[in-house]
Design an enzyme around this catalytic site. Sequence first.
Site, short mmCIF file in Angstrom:
data_model
loop_
_atom_site.label_atom_id
_atom_site.label_comp_id
_atom_site.label_asym_id
_atom_site.label_seq_id
_atom_site.Cartn_x
_atom_site.Cartn_y
_atom_site.Cartn_z
N GLU A 118 -8.49 18.29 3.94
CA GLU A 118 -7.61 18.91 3.96
C GLU A 118 -7.98 19.87 2.50
OE1 GLU A 118 -3.44 17.04 2.91
OE2 GLU A 118 -3.42 16.60 4.46
N HIS A 162 1.82 10.42 8.80
CA HIS A 162 1.77 11.67 7.90
C HIS A 162 3.25 11.04 6.69
CE1 HIS A 162 0.04 14.90 6.19
NE2 HIS A 162 0.38 15.00 4.51
N TYR A 212 -8.49 17.59 -3.41
CA TYR A 212 -7.76 18.51 -4.64
C TYR A 212 -8.05 18.87 -5.85
CZ TYR A 212 -4.63 18.89 0.25
OH TYR A 212 -3.97 19.23 0.98
N ARG A 264 -5.32 20.63 13.30
CA ARG A 264 -4.94 19.26 12.15
C ARG A 264 -3.36 19.39 12.00
NH1 ARG A 264 -5.00 16.18 7.25
NH2 ARG A 264 -3.95 14.11 7.74
N ASN A 309 -9.13 14.23 1.36
CA ASN A 309 -8.93 15.29 1.66
C ASN A 309 -9.26 15.65 -0.21
OD1 ASN A 309 -7.74 15.16 4.00
ND2 ASN A 309 -5.29 14.29 3.47
N GLU A 368 -3.43 10.05 3.94
CA GLU A 368 -3.42 9.24 2.25
C GLU A 368 -2.98 7.80 1.77
OE1 GLU A 368 -2.79 12.64 0.31
OE2 GLU A 368 -3.68 14.28 0.42
C1 FCB Z 1 -1.47 15.92 0.26
C2 FCB Z 1 -1.04 15.70 1.45
C3 FCB Z 1 -0.06 16.39 2.04
C4 FCB Z 1 0.01 18.13 1.21
C5 FCB Z 1 -0.95 18.69 -0.01
C6 FCB Z 1 -0.39 19.75 -0.63
O1 FCB Z 1 -1.67 15.24 -0.39
O2 FCB Z 1 -1.56 14.81 2.07
O3 FCB Z 1 1.03 16.63 2.88
O4 FCB Z 1 1.26 17.42 0.29
O5 FCB Z 1 -1.04 17.18 -0.52
#
Ligand code: FCB
Length: 486
Positions: free
Chosen positions: A382, A136, A311, A92, A309, A181
């Site tokens: 992600e 992006h 995290y 990607r 995504n 995002e």
């Molecule tokens: C996400 C972004 C990516 C990178 C990661 C760590 O929010 O999409 O570009 O910065 O975090």
Amino acid sequence: MAVQNADAAYASSLRDLAARLRPGFTLGVAAAAFQIEGALAAGGRGPSGWDAFAAKPGTIANGHSPAVACDHYNRVPEDIALMQELGIDSYRFSLSWPRIQPDGRGAVNAQGLDFYDRLIDQLLAAGISPMATLYHWDTPLPLEDSGGWMNRATAGHFADYVAAAAKRLGDRVAQWVTLNEPVSVTLNGYALGVHAPGRDLLFDALPSVHHQLLGHGLAVQALRAAGVAGAIGITNLHSPVRPATRKLTDRLLARVFDLVLNRVYSDPILLGRYPKPPAAARPWFRSLAKASDDDLRLISQPLDFYGVNYYYPVKVAAGQGPADTPAGTAEAMARVPFHLAAFPEYATTGFGWPVAPEHLGILLRELKDRYGAALPPLYITESGASFPEPEHVTGPIADGRRIDYLAHHLHQAMVSTAPGGIAHDVELLGYYVWTLMDNFEWAAGYSQRFGLVHVDFDTLKRTPKKSFYWLQALSRARKARTAEPA
Ligand code: FCB
């Protein structure tokens, strides 16, 4: 067996994990143009809002510059060779709008399209399937200067650029992601000022939500009109949001933050309407309440997949507190009646983000509960972590915490969506690790290393880390399994 180079301790969990990867499940890595390409003035590229933001003193940690980044623009064959060695199915990447259309409108730059055309052909020749993100965060500077996503006209310009990209690349891209995002653009860029373009409009930034979503809807139309061969979707950041306590104000503000972080994006896309804010918060959301039915119809066109995504989870507490946000310290946080609180029960990454893999399963459950049959098949587009690592290395560094992070998140993704799992009714198609190699991590510059491959930013030498060999072993173990007679 195939577990060369990976720490022996991970071998059995790796075999277990490989066995959980369903046939056809995609394993990939993700990256973004601005974070890796460098070559900001090469091949007719125009400046982006991020070029301008990063050039201002005090915006990027340590004054780091994105000018060279990983110099991927000049090192595509080397980087594809690494991906091939890694054994992933899909890559990607993002197309840089200012490389393809330097002014953000009007003339298309053939050299920019040539670059991605070659990239895609080389990926395909290496047996790696291309997933292309159309945006992006690198808005062409002339558009940012006329308001960027605060200006409705940007959505139409975006669709024109998408049409040009679709015409040239539409026969070979397997998946198209319209936006990456949009929440990060609105929150970090227009509301809090920690990312480009550095505006701190707080809730007055919300028109940028609607305009990005319009851009998404118009882009879907443009891709379908061009008859692209690939599947079409969008990527949203999703974080489960929790109140710090059971107190009414914490709960109310957590609900508000959940809207701002998650639902003002996913609800209009998947349900065709903006979420209703709690009565007390309604004035903050008034710009979105005005959206027309036509706009909402455009925004909610059917998608082939939905990118998530993931995290970290987020905890919200009433009152002022530390001005920390996941993207950096935001002075504007002093002007809102809540702050983000820590999760003392979790270990943290180099960025200070809580490591909470079980929240990935919880998140998938929450998405399915909210959207039901309207939720398309998902990709985790992600997932990854940064840890403090040396600037110079002589061989594969032992990044056990990253291996652990990825193993637990991927395990959670597979187990929660398997029969009997908490999100068994979610169709999960794949998982992309963020990211192939250390790169320019936005306002954190080169200080947050997320890569499977270490990059020495003085020499640009790439050195795979242990996590690279772990993912390689996983991919090999799976392939060996699929090759076994039934
Ligand atoms: C996400 C972004 C990516 C990178 C990661 C760590 O929010 O999409 O570009 O910065 O975090």
